[in-house]
Design a protein around this motif. Structure first.
Motif, PDB file in Angstrom:
ATOM      1  N   ASP A  45       0.853  -1.187   0.000  1.00  0.00           N
ATOM      2  CA  ASP A  45       0.000   0.000   0.000  1.00  0.00           C
ATOM      3  C   ASP A  45       0.888   1.235   0.000  1.00  0.00           C
ATOM      4  O   ASP A  45       1.827   1.339   0.812  1.00  0.00           O
ATOM      5  CB  ASP A  45      -0.893   0.040   1.234  1.00  0.00           C
ATOM      6  N   HIS A  46       0.574   2.178  -0.891  1.00  0.00           N
ATOM      7  CA  HIS A  46       1.280   3.456  -0.954  1.00  0.00           C
ATOM      8  C   HIS A  46       0.274   4.548  -0.595  1.00  0.00           C
ATOM      9  O   HIS A  46      -0.779   4.646  -1.229  1.00  0.00           O
ATOM     10  CB  HIS A  46       1.841   3.671  -2.372  1.00  0.00           C
ATOM     11  N   PHE A  47       0.577   5.350   0.426  1.00  0.00           N
ATOM     12  CA  PHE A  47      -0.346   6.406   0.831  1.00  0.00           C
ATOM     13  C   PHE A  47       0.345   7.763   0.771  1.00  0.00           C
ATOM     14  O   PHE A  47       1.529   7.898   1.050  1.00  0.00           O
ATOM     15  CB  PHE A  47      -0.917   6.147   2.230  1.00  0.00           C
ATOM     16  N   GLY A  48      -0.422   8.783   0.360  1.00  0.00           N
ATOM     17  CA  GLY A  48       0.096  10.131   0.243  1.00  0.00           C
ATOM     18  C   GLY A  48       0.862  10.345  -1.060  1.00  0.00           C
ATOM     19  O   GLY A  48       0.849   9.486  -1.941  1.00  0.00           O
ATOM     20  N   PRO A  49       1.538  11.503  -1.161  1.00  0.00           N
ATOM     21  CA  PRO A  49       1.619  12.527  -0.114  1.00  0.00           C
ATOM     22  C   PRO A  49       0.293  13.256   0.084  1.00  0.00           C
ATOM     23  O   PRO A  49      -0.348  13.675  -0.880  1.00  0.00           O
ATOM     24  CB  PRO A  49       2.708  13.474  -0.628  1.00  0.00           C
ATOM     25  N   ASP A  50      -0.104  13.362   1.356  1.00  0.00           N
ATOM     26  CA  ASP A  50      -1.351  14.012   1.739  1.00  0.00           C
ATOM     27  C   ASP A  50      -1.063  15.155   2.696  1.00  0.00           C
ATOM     28  O   ASP A  50      -0.137  15.079   3.519  1.00  0.00           O
ATOM     29  CB  ASP A  50      -2.286  13.018   2.436  1.00  0.00           C
ATOM     30  N   ASP A  51      -1.895  16.193   2.606  1.00  0.00           N
ATOM     31  CA  ASP A  51      -1.871  17.281   3.574  1.00  0.00           C
ATOM     32  C   ASP A  51      -2.824  16.917   4.698  1.00  0.00           C
ATOM     33  O   ASP A  51      -4.033  16.817   4.487  1.00  0.00           O
ATOM     34  CB  ASP A  51      -2.302  18.586   2.897  1.00  0.00           C
ATOM     35  N   VAL A  52      -2.286  16.664   5.880  1.00  0.00           N
ATOM     36  CA  VAL A  52      -3.121  16.281   7.022  1.00  0.00           C
ATOM     37  C   VAL A  52      -3.127  17.377   8.090  1.00  0.00           C
ATOM     38  O   VAL A  52      -3.464  17.113   9.246  1.00  0.00           O
ATOM     39  CB  VAL A  52      -2.670  14.937   7.623  1.00  0.00           C
ATOM     40  N   SER A  53      -2.782  18.602   7.701  1.00  0.00           N
ATOM     41  CA  SER A  53      -2.831  19.705   8.659  1.00  0.00           C
ATOM     42  C   SER A  53      -4.286  19.930   9.067  1.00  0.00           C
ATOM     43  O   SER A  53      -5.177  20.068   8.234  1.00  0.00           O
ATOM     44  CB  SER A  53      -2.247  20.976   8.039  1.00  0.00           C
ATOM     45  N   GLY A  54      -4.520  19.920  10.369  1.00  0.00           N
ATOM     46  CA  GLY A  54      -5.871  20.085  10.873  1.00  0.00           C
ATOM     47  C   GLY A  54      -6.767  18.878  10.647  1.00  0.00           C
ATOM     48  O   GLY A  54      -7.992  18.974  10.811  1.00  0.00           O
TER      49      GLY A  54
END
Length: 314
Positions: A45-54
């Motif tokens: 599984d490959h996840f992101g890159p995601d913005d998880v700010s807040g």
């Protein structure tokens, strides 16, 4: 050595999106219809890159595993691991979490409340051979993994060995897992073990591997028989190399379990669901996690069948 004409040529394995909990979507690259395994690597599984700010980021409640090892590898972010052995560990970029389930373990994975703005990484499984899969569970966390610089390319060996670089991670079959970070546009030729089959995953940037252009979130498989692999990038890029001796034991993979037949999987499911509320003596319970454990889905109405690394049914 030139590539022998009878080896399996390159096969592009595009990922597909899979929701993982309420807040995370991953690209699943293995198992794939075209190729279920690369060496003993049976799940990617490959996840992101995601913005998880807040945002909560990854929130995976306690769940069981058997017959496999989990590898958590981050390029960005922070994940908090807890398991039924009592392990409690934060994993950061460049650090390895390796959990060996053996006969059974349970764990949870959460982005902690105070976390970086980004999240990007890999979750991988290694199938355990029959002579090791019934053993005790264990947990390892490694920092300062072996690496070397080759021009603008930094190679870090996460599991197994690549040339004279050997990871301290305890694995049960000959394999390789390595991150290749290109700081700028670069060409590079990797020396490979010709007994291994390999795959290259592009985590970020663009690359051409064995003459095949790859975008982020795609995986290129190459069969045994190669002793070199040419890679080129047109700018900064992050790649991950997987490989190993072909794993010839037939597997049944269902939910979070890896076994050899339907009855093994059904027994593992029943033992997980028999706990209070779940867990049982086999898998234990995860202390310190506020989230309740995941119930197992219902088994299919037909018996699960073992498949080999190509996806063929036994």
């Amino acid at each position: 050595m030139s590539t022998p004409p009878d080896i399996v040529d390159s096969v592009l394995l595009p990922g597909h999106d899979v929701p993982l909990g309420r807040y995370t979507t991953v690209r699943r690259l293995l198992p794939h219809r075209e190729r279920r395994m690369i060496g003993a690597w049976c799940f990617v599984d490959h996840f992101g890159p995601d913005d998880v700010s807040g945002r909560p980021g990854m929130q995976i409640p306690p769940h069981p595993h058997c017959g496999l090892q989990t590898v958590t590898w981050l390029a960005d972010g922070l994940i908090e691991h807890r398991d039924s052995l009592g392990s409690h560990q934060l994993v950061a970029p460049g650090q390895l979490n390796l959990m060996t389930s053996g006969h059974g373990i349970a764990h949870s994975e959460h982005t902690p409340p105070e976390h970086p703005d980004g999240m990007h990484g890999l979750q991988l499984w290694i199938a355990m051979p029959d002579d090791a899969r019934h053993g005790p569970a264990r947990f390892e966390h490694h920092t300062g993994l072996p690496s070397r610089r080759d021009g603008d390319v930094t190679i870090t060996v996460v599991a197994g060995n690549l040339g004279d670089l050997r990871s301290p991670a305890g694995v049960h079959s000959p394999l390789i897992g390595a991150e290749l970070v290109h700081a700028a546009a670069a060409e590079h030729t990797l020396e490979l073990d010709p007994a291994f089959e390999h795959g290259v995953l592009v985590m970020s940037g663009r690359a051409t591997v064995a003459g095949t252009p790859l975008e982020p979130g795609s995986l290129l498989y190459t069969g045994p028989g190669r002793d070199t692999l040419h890679l080129a990038t047109d700018g900064p890029a992050r790649l991950f190399l997987l490989g190993g001796e072909p794993f010839d034991e037939p597997l049944v993979m269902w939910w979070n379990f890896v076994g050899r037949n339907h009855d093994e999987i059904a027994r593992a499911r029943a033992q997980w669901m028999a706990g209070e509320p779940y867990g049982s003596e086999r898998f234990g319970t995860v202390d310190g996690c506020a989230a309740g454990p995941l119930p197992a889905p219902e088994l299919p109405s037909v018996r699960l069948k073992a498949r080999d690394r190509h996806g063929d049914t036994y």
